[in-house]
Design a protein around this motif. Structure first.
Motif, PDB file in Angstrom:
ATOM      1  N   UNK A   1     -25.141 105.330  65.920  1.00 38.81           N
ATOM      2  CA  UNK A   1     -24.503 106.190  65.058  1.00 38.81           C
ATOM      3  C   UNK A   1     -23.164 106.078  64.784  1.00 38.81           C
ATOM      4  N   UNK A   2     -22.979 105.805  63.574  1.00 33.89           N
ATOM      5  CA  UNK A   2     -21.507 105.789  63.172  1.00 33.89           C
ATOM      6  C   UNK A   2     -21.040 106.501  61.989  1.00 33.89           C
ATOM      7  N   UNK A   3     -19.899 106.280  61.321  1.00 35.64           N
ATOM      8  CA  UNK A   3     -19.830 106.857  60.106  1.00 35.64           C
ATOM      9  C   UNK A   3     -19.602 105.805  58.859  1.00 35.64           C
ATOM     10  N   UNK A   4     -19.788 106.312  57.854  1.00 34.36           N
ATOM     11  CA  UNK A   4     -19.349 105.285  56.548  1.00 34.36           C
ATOM     12  C   UNK A   4     -18.056 104.965  56.342  1.00 34.36           C
ATOM     13  N   UNK A   5     -17.650 103.864  55.390  1.00 33.20           N
ATOM     14  CA  UNK A   5     -16.364 103.714  55.308  1.00 33.20           C
ATOM     15  C   UNK A   5     -15.388 104.673  54.718  1.00 33.20           C
ATOM     16  N   UNK A   6     -16.393 105.773  54.007  1.00 30.36           N
ATOM     17  CA  UNK A   6     -15.458 106.886  53.393  1.00 30.36           C
ATOM     18  C   UNK A   6     -14.748 107.587  54.437  1.00 30.36           C
ATOM     19  N   UNK A   7     -13.376 107.643  54.419  1.00 26.61           N
ATOM     20  CA  UNK A   7     -12.531 108.554  55.294  1.00 26.61           C
ATOM     21  C   UNK A   7     -12.491 109.862  55.188  1.00 26.61           C
TER      22      UNK A   7
ATOM     23  N   UNK B   1     -17.895 111.900  71.259  1.00 24.51           N
ATOM     24  CA  UNK B   1     -19.019 111.912  72.214  1.00 24.51           C
ATOM     25  C   UNK B   1     -19.956 112.926  71.855  1.00 24.51           C
ATOM     26  N   UNK B   2     -19.559 114.184  71.600  1.00 23.07           N
ATOM     27  CA  UNK B   2     -20.651 115.207  71.352  1.00 23.07           C
ATOM     28  C   UNK B   2     -21.364 115.012  70.068  1.00 23.07           C
ATOM     29  N   UNK B   3     -20.877 114.109  69.049  1.00 22.82           N
ATOM     30  CA  UNK B   3     -21.665 113.705  68.118  1.00 22.82           C
ATOM     31  C   UNK B   3     -22.248 112.145  68.280  1.00 22.82           C
ATOM     32  N   UNK B   4     -22.029 111.532  69.375  1.00 21.00           N
ATOM     33  CA  UNK B   4     -22.580 110.547  69.948  1.00 21.00           C
ATOM     34  C   UNK B   4     -22.216 109.202  68.931  1.00 21.00           C
ATOM     35  N   UNK B   5     -21.160 109.316  68.627  1.00 13.57           N
ATOM     36  CA  UNK B   5     -20.718 108.344  67.411  1.00 13.57           C
ATOM     37  C   UNK B   5     -20.093 106.942  68.155  1.00 13.57           C
ATOM     38  N   UNK B   6     -20.162 105.837  67.533  1.00 14.39           N
ATOM     39  CA  UNK B   6     -19.194 104.774  67.900  1.00 14.39           C
ATOM     40  C   UNK B   6     -18.866 103.961  66.495  1.00 14.39           C
TER      41      UNK B   6
ATOM     42  N   UNK C   1      -5.653 113.579  72.899  1.00 14.36           N
ATOM     43  CA  UNK C   1      -6.770 112.482  72.673  1.00 14.36           C
ATOM     44  C   UNK C   1      -8.064 112.764  73.268  1.00 14.36           C
ATOM     45  N   UNK C   2      -7.906 113.521  74.332  1.00 13.73           N
ATOM     46  CA  UNK C   2      -9.416 113.680  75.034  1.00 13.73           C
ATOM     47  C   UNK C   2     -10.127 115.020  74.304  1.00 13.73           C
ATOM     48  N   UNK C   3      -9.566 115.759  73.581  1.00 13.34           N
ATOM     49  CA  UNK C   3     -10.434 116.617  72.892  1.00 13.34           C
ATOM     50  C   UNK C   3     -10.961 116.000  71.674  1.00 13.34           C
ATOM     51  N   UNK C   4     -10.335 115.124  71.164  1.00 16.20           N
ATOM     52  CA  UNK C   4     -10.686 114.184  69.986  1.00 16.20           C
ATOM     53  C   UNK C   4     -11.780 113.371  70.310  1.00 16.20           C
ATOM     54  N   UNK C   5     -11.782 112.648  71.503  1.00 14.35           N
ATOM     55  CA  UNK C   5     -12.699 111.886  72.126  1.00 14.35           C
ATOM     56  C   UNK C   5     -13.840 112.832  72.439  1.00 14.35           C
ATOM     57  N   UNK C   6     -13.686 114.011  72.787  1.00 16.16           N
ATOM     58  CA  UNK C   6     -14.814 114.875  73.178  1.00 16.16           C
ATOM     59  C   UNK C   6     -15.632 115.122  71.936  1.00 16.16           C
TER      60      UNK C   6
ATOM     61  N   UNK D   1     -17.131 113.156  57.025  1.00 16.14           N
ATOM     62  CA  UNK D   1     -17.562 112.059  57.017  1.00 16.14           C
ATOM     63  C   UNK D   1     -19.296 112.103  56.755  1.00 16.14           C
ATOM     64  N   UNK D   2     -19.586 110.907  56.250  1.00 14.34           N
ATOM     65  CA  UNK D   2     -21.059 110.616  56.326  1.00 14.34           C
ATOM     66  C   UNK D   2     -21.404 110.020  57.376  1.00 14.34           C
ATOM     67  N   UNK D   3     -22.202 110.507  58.009  1.00 10.49           N
ATOM     68  CA  UNK D   3     -22.791 109.915  59.368  1.00 10.49           C
ATOM     69  C   UNK D   3     -23.905 109.137  59.048  1.00 10.49           C
ATOM     70  N   UNK D   4     -23.975 107.932  59.597  1.00 13.13           N
ATOM     71  CA  UNK D   4     -25.214 106.859  59.319  1.00 13.13           C
ATOM     72  C   UNK D   4     -25.618 106.252  60.671  1.00 13.13           C
ATOM     73  N   UNK D   5     -27.068 106.077  60.498  1.00 17.27           N
ATOM     74  CA  UNK D   5     -27.709 105.466  61.552  1.00 17.27           C
ATOM     75  C   UNK D   5     -27.586 103.744  60.984  1.00 17.27           C
TER      76      UNK D   5
END
Length: 194
Positions: free
Chosen positions: A6-12, A88-93, A80-85, A128-132
């Motif tokens: 799971x990631x996001x599209x190229x839209x900022x 992680x909570x959205x399982x994004x990469x 940084x940690x809350x941003x990373x959190x 953001x637009x979340x994508x598989x």
């Protein structure tokens, strides 16, 4: 084998959060490499040169093992940690979230900072637009021209993406296929596993 991520599209993605006159501007980017991340962060530091902090976190790779969180001068683990959190909570990469803070003159305290950075990052993700996406493997196959029909039958059956092809006395085709189907494609093409 899990071959999707799971990631996001190229839209900022963008988000703005305010707390006690401090303003937090959040931006989420789809990224593929550490070099790309460095370039984006440098651009934000230049664009928002008058901001007090430019904090960020990122996650790279479908296995989600390459990550970093940066507080940029805020108290340790409050930015940084809350941003990373949120990543992680959205399982994004393959994502970078940058949060720019303009100080409003009132200290927020550690818990206030954590909430502010977390909420700003959350708003950027929501915008953001979340994508598989599929994890793909690239396979290069060399074969003689006589084998062309057999190779094309396999390609028609398993439907890999053709990246490049060169048909001469000795032929070469470069294919990309979802990781879980790569062993089957190799087997049908007669490629011995590496």
């Amino acid at each position: 084998m899990n071959d999707t991520y799971t990631t996001i599209s190229n839209k900022i993605g963008r988000g703005t959060y305010s707390e006690k006159r401090s303003k937090f501007l959040a931006f989420s980017h789809h990224v593929e490499s550490a070099d790309e991340i460095k370039t984006i962060i440098a651009a934000y530091r230049k664009q928002y040169y008058d901001a007090r902090h430019v904090c960020y976190a990122y996650m790279l790779g479908y296995e989600r093992t390459d990550f970093r969180a940066n507080d940029d001068g805020e108290p340790s683990s409050t930015a940084g940690k809350p941003i990373l959190g949120q990543i992680n909570s959205n399982s994004l990469t393959n994502i970078l979230i940058v949060v720019v803070r303009y100080y409003g003159g009132v200290n927020l305290g550690t818990s206030g900072l954590i909430v502010a950075y977390r909420e700003a990052a959350k708003l950027a993700i929501e915008d953001s637009e979340i994508e598989q996406r599929l994890v793909e493997e690239t396979i290069t196959h060399h074969f003689s021209y006589i084998e062309m029909n057999d190779v094309m039958k396999v390609i028609k059956e398993l439907n890999p993406r053709i990246i490049s092809q060169n048909f001469d006395n000795t032929c070469e085709i470069v294919l990309s296929i979802r990781k879980s189907l790569a062993p089957q494609l190799r087997s049908k093409l007669g490629i011995i596993e590496p």
